[in-house]
Enzyme design. Structure first.
Site, PDB file in Angstrom:
ATOM      1  N   THR A 245      39.419 -28.884  29.160  1.00  0.00           N
ATOM      2  CA  THR A 245      39.439 -30.280  28.722  1.00  0.00           C
ATOM      3  C   THR A 245      40.773 -30.918  29.067  1.00  0.00           C
ATOM      4  O   THR A 245      41.817 -30.259  29.058  1.00  0.00           O
ATOM      5  CB  THR A 245      39.187 -30.383  27.210  1.00  0.00           C
ATOM      6  OG1 THR A 245      40.167 -29.596  26.501  1.00  0.00           O
ATOM      7  CG2 THR A 245      37.804 -29.870  26.861  1.00  0.00           C
ATOM      8  N   GLY A 250      38.933 -36.409  30.914  1.00  0.00           N
ATOM      9  CA  GLY A 250      37.634 -35.759  30.904  1.00  0.00           C
ATOM     10  C   GLY A 250      37.746 -34.252  30.854  1.00  0.00           C
ATOM     11  O   GLY A 250      38.598 -33.698  30.164  1.00  0.00           O
ATOM     12  N   ASP A 278      37.683 -28.947  19.217  1.00  0.00           N
ATOM     13  CA  ASP A 278      36.686 -28.171  18.472  1.00  0.00           C
ATOM     14  C   ASP A 278      35.288 -28.739  18.686  1.00  0.00           C
ATOM     15  O   ASP A 278      34.328 -27.998  18.949  1.00  0.00           O
ATOM     16  CB  ASP A 278      36.992 -28.203  16.975  1.00  0.00           C
ATOM     17  CG  ASP A 278      38.404 -27.761  16.647  1.00  0.00           C
ATOM     18  OD1 ASP A 278      38.991 -26.999  17.435  1.00  0.00           O
ATOM     19  OD2 ASP A 278      38.916 -28.181  15.588  1.00  0.00           O
TER      20      ASP A 278
END
Length: 329
Positions: A245, A250, A278
């Protein structure tokens, strides 16, 4: 062997205390913005006394991901350690109310339930100060390995790698899962975790697990380079799937044969980035568990992350399944 669960998650069972702060407060407290610091009881009490008004929300990286998975229709069991105290009861109630099964018995020791003091600055960055409490004492006796053997997928939280007992419990989970033909996913969690455990994390990243999650800085730290492209090249093909990530840039999904780039999803507003990684992992694994294409899995992760940063706290407030359906159909 059939399983009652699509995904089993092992992670820290914590209650977050979230408060606003400015950069000056972080500097005065000797805190590095955007990182996670482990603190002891005395430091937890000192910092809590200096924080502004706080909001208590059940948290923990793996449990946040588990809630996201459940919100997207997956059958999930979370394994984590809490004590039979006020915060332990809060954690157990909240995660069960979110649709996640939590069957780990209360800890028998007197160590209190862990908590994370989170300071959110005006730029929406979160600085986490974690007193792990009994969570860090998770051992093999706390883990139902029959669940691991039966579940198609187990997700492990890197934050829990610090202490010897939970590290051994998760290592056994990897062994049990793979011995039964199951997949294991692992998140590097934080740059400081990578720095403390680089040799172990490299072993996991280089095929010790099947699905790896990392953010850009964690991956660069893992391979000790400032060159993101070099880090990507080093990781590509090392696991069945690697998910990197990059915040507003993006994410990239890597396999041996492909590198899939997906943009960040637009957020209604950016209030608090706590839990973004998460929920990305939770969304991705929910899609993976359904057998979706990897690009769609990443979109699901991005949708969940965009929702979570639009409000305070790391648990979804909107209907993630509806948001994903609107985005992917």
């Amino acid at each position: 062997m059939t399983s009652a669960y699509d995904i089993v998650v092992i992670g820290n069972a914590l209650v977050d205390v979230i408060a606003s702060a400015d950069d000056a407060f972080l500097a005065e407290s000797g805190l590095q913005k955007g990182s996670m610091h482990l603190i002891d009881t005395a430091e937890a009490e000192r910092l809590y006394g200096r924080m502004g008004p706080g909001r208590e929300v059940s948290g923990g990286s793996g449990s946040n991901a588990a809630v996201g998975m459940a919100a997207l229709g997956r059958r999930v069991n979370f394994i984590g350690r809490v004590s039979n105290d006020q915060l332990g009861a809060v954690f157990a109630h909240d995660i069960r109310a979110s649709g996640v099964d939590f069957t780990t018995p209360y800890a028998a020791d007197t160590m209190p339930t862990g908590r994370c003091l989170i300071l959110v600055t005006p730029d929406a960055q979160r600085t986490m100060n974690t007193f792990l409490g009994t969570s860090a004492m998770l051992s093999e006796t706390d883990v139902d390995y029959d669940l691991i053997a039966a579940s198609p997928l187990t997700y492990l939280e890197g934050y829990l790698w610090d202490a010897a007992e939970p590290r051994a419990a998760m290592a056994k989970a990897c062994e049990v899962a793979h011995a039964n033909g199951r997949r294991v996913s692992f998140t590097l969690s934080d740059v400081f975790c990578v720095e403390r455990h680089r040799a172990d994390f490299l072993r996991l990243a280089q095929g010790g697990v099947d699905i790896l999650f990392a953010n850009e800085n964690e991956l660069k730290s893992l391979y000790e380079t400032d060159d993101f492209d070099a880090a990507v090249a080093a990781q590509r093909g090392a696991c069945e799937v690697s998910v990197i990530t990059r915040s507003e840039k993006g994410a990239i999904v890597l396999t041996k044969d492909a590198a899939i780039t997906i943009p960040a999803e637009p957020a209604a507003r950016i209030v608090d980035t706590t839990g973004a990684g998460d929920l990305f992992a939770g969304g991705f694994l929910a899609g993976f568990s359904e057998g979706r294409a990897l690009g769609d899995c990443a979109v699901m992760g991005a949708v969940a992350a965009a929702e979570i940063i639009s409000h305070i706290g790391a648990r979804p407030e909107a209907d993630l399944a509806a948001l994903v359906a609107k985005r992917l159909g």
